[in-house]
Design an enzyme around this catalytic site. Structure first.
Site, mmCIF file in Angstrom:
data_model
loop_
_atom_site.group_PDB
_atom_site.id
_atom_site.type_symbol
_atom_site.label_atom_id
_atom_site.label_comp_id
_atom_site.label_asym_id
_atom_site.label_seq_id
_atom_site.Cartn_x
_atom_site.Cartn_y
_atom_site.Cartn_z
ATOM 1 N N GLN A 11 -7.341 -0.099 4.330
ATOM 2 C CA GLN A 11 -7.941 -0.788 5.380
ATOM 3 C C GLN A 11 -9.510 -1.191 4.796
ATOM 4 O OE1 GLN A 11 -7.289 -1.401 8.376
ATOM 5 N NE2 GLN A 11 -5.243 -0.961 8.272
ATOM 6 N N CYS A 50 2.268 1.188 11.880
ATOM 7 C CA CYS A 50 3.477 1.705 11.255
ATOM 8 C C CYS A 50 4.387 2.715 12.129
ATOM 9 C CB CYS A 50 3.117 2.241 9.893
ATOM 10 S SG CYS A 50 2.504 1.259 8.547
ATOM 11 N N ASN A 91 -7.475 3.729 9.334
ATOM 12 C CA ASN A 91 -6.816 2.699 9.876
ATOM 13 C C ASN A 91 -6.779 2.524 11.540
ATOM 14 O OD1 ASN A 91 -4.720 4.767 8.992
ATOM 15 N ND2 ASN A 91 -3.343 3.724 10.363
ATOM 16 N N GLY A 124 0.816 -1.366 -0.071
ATOM 17 C CA GLY A 124 -0.103 0.219 0.017
ATOM 18 C C GLY A 124 0.784 1.404 -0.075
ATOM 19 N N SER A 125 1.929 1.293 0.785
ATOM 20 C CA SER A 125 2.717 2.481 0.808
ATOM 21 C C SER A 125 3.378 2.740 -0.376
ATOM 22 C CB SER A 125 3.858 2.165 1.881
ATOM 23 O OG SER A 125 3.180 2.157 3.068
ATOM 24 N N SER A 181 -3.439 -3.186 -0.359
ATOM 25 C CA SER A 181 -2.504 -4.049 -0.085
ATOM 26 C C SER A 181 -3.042 -5.559 0.329
ATOM 27 C CB SER A 181 -1.917 -3.428 1.215
ATOM 28 O OG SER A 181 -0.401 -4.143 1.458
ATOM 29 N N ALA A 182 -2.289 -6.564 -0.039
ATOM 30 C CA ALA A 182 -2.866 -7.933 0.206
ATOM 31 C C ALA A 182 -3.014 -8.237 1.586
ATOM 32 C CB ALA A 182 -2.137 -8.882 -0.442
ATOM 33 N N HIS A 183 -1.903 -7.968 2.259
ATOM 34 C CA HIS A 183 -2.080 -8.634 3.779
ATOM 35 C C HIS A 183 -3.025 -8.029 4.612
ATOM 36 C CE1 HIS A 183 0.152 -5.493 6.337
ATOM 37 N NE2 HIS A 183 0.156 -4.619 5.202
#
Length: 393
Positions: free
Chosen positions: A179, A325, A151, A71-72, A199-201
């Site tokens: 998110q 983060c 988030n 994502g970042s 983002s996959a995770h």
């Protein structure tokens, strides 16, 4: 000691079906997708099938999907890419005060390069002030970037309204949906979104792989230079197992979304009911209605969030005091400060994020320990003693 994982906003456990789909691409189908022989063609096919799955989930064309390392990187690529590509049109960007650091730090870097950025405020629930957004628009505004859902406090923003404002003023609209994907069904055409990061995770896929959607026709400079992968927009040999996992994860997430959301929301509401009933002097942060189903962010007065987390960890309970983060920072959450919490209350926040694998028994275990830990920490706090003395008067 049992482990209760309640930090699904930070990362989720990779689904067994996702892992099964990924495994062959670590060993058997290991070819480089840029190679023209059969082994390379097989992995190229797998990458393109995953791209189609992401496009189907978002209701866009597969050619509008680009894979990244997360994502970042997606946020950085889109925001910087659009800003520099349209600098001749204008150098002004609008974002919010509660964005993820991937957005805020990118905007700060752009400011050092001569761009101008306006940071829009939010109300006590974390909702963007739409009037402030309208008033911030200038003739030089080229991009509005507002997250889909926060988030830390879980608040879902009025994305359709923001997109409409952007379109009426001929401004590109990007949303960090890291998110939201897996919790909200997002049709980029219905919402009017020009670009989106994921983002996959965050939805039971692997770590280290993400993607972004960008509407066909929008120009953007590439962030990572080198080879010609991702249609010459993101250099580097593709993470084939990760991309395959992302495709499977988003497919599964959209198939079971309503069913999982119902279960997760019931557990979240039960947790909040129990906390409210059994622990005094708390504040639930974020919007109670427009909220991600698994998010519960609560501030406990007269204690420090770090102490609370450490004591929960001793009981095998995994949670967070803010964004993962920035968990190494002792500063209070910028999100909680933006919604108006004073430092001393923001410091005592606890975010639990419930996932599809959690159970009511686990929530009961957390509540039981939370009541004991909060009580003990308060007894050790000078602020608690002062408060009790004042109450007696």
């Amino acid at each position: 000691m049992k482990t209760v994982y309640l930090d699904n906003s930070a990362t989720t456990k990779t689904d067994e079906e996702v892992l099964k789909e990924m495994l062959p691409y670590f060993s058997e189908n290991f070819g480089n997708p840029s190679s023209i022989y059969k082994l390379g063609r097989e992995t190229r096919k797998a990458v393109e099938e995953a791209r189609e799955k992401v496009a189907k989930a978002l209701n866009c064309e597969s050619s509008e999907i680009y894979f990244t390392a997360g994502g970042s990187e997606s946020d950085n690529t889109v925001i910087r890419g659009i800003a520099h590509s349209y600098k001749n049109k204008g150098n002004h960007i609008i974002t919010s005060k509660i964005e993820h650091p991937a957005v805020l730090e990118t905007c700060k870097q752009l400011e050092s390069e001569g761009f101008e950025v306006t940071y829009i405020g939010v109300d006590e629930k974390g909702i963007i002030n739409l009037q402030e957004l309208k008033e911030a628009i200038r003739p030089t505004t080229t991009l509005i970037t507002i997250m889909f859902a926060n988030n830390e406090i879980g608040t879902i923003e009025p994305i359709k309204e923001i997109a409409k404002i952007a379109k009426e003023n001929d401004i590109f609209f990007h949303t960090d949906a890291v998110q939201a994907i897996g919790s909200v069904r997002i049709d980029v055409k219905e919402y009017g979104i020009d670009s989106l990061s994921l983002s996959a995770h965050k939805f039971y896929g692997p770590k280290g792989v993400g993607a972004f959607y960008i509407r066909k026709g929008i120009k953007f400079d590439k962030l990572i230079k080198g080879g010609h992968q991702e249609r010459n927009k993101r250099a580097g040999t593709e993470n084939v197992p990760g991309i395959v996992g992302l495709g499977k994860a988003i497919e599964l997430a959209n198939e079971d979304l309503e069913e999982h959301n119902k279960k997760i929301k019931e557990l979240r509401d039960y947790y909040l009911e129990q906390v409210t009933e059994k622990i005094p002097y708390i504040k639930i942060n974020g919007d109670l209605e427009n909220r991600l189903p698994g998010n519960a962010n609560v501030s406990f007065r007269f204690i420090e969030g770090e102490g609370l987390l450490l004591n929960l960890d001793l009981k095998g309970i995994c949670a967070s005091s803010g964004s993962a983060c920035t968990s190494g920072s002792l500063d209070p959450s910028h999100v909680l400060l933006a919604i108006g919490l004073p430092h001393e209350i923001a410091h005592g926040s606890l975010r639990i994020s419930i996932g599809k694998n959690n159970t009511k028994e686990e929530i009961d275990y957390v509540i039981e320990n939370l009541v004991e830990i909060v009580g003990r920490l308060r007894e050790m706090s000078p602020l608690w003693e002062e408060f009790i003395e004042e109450e007696k008067k």
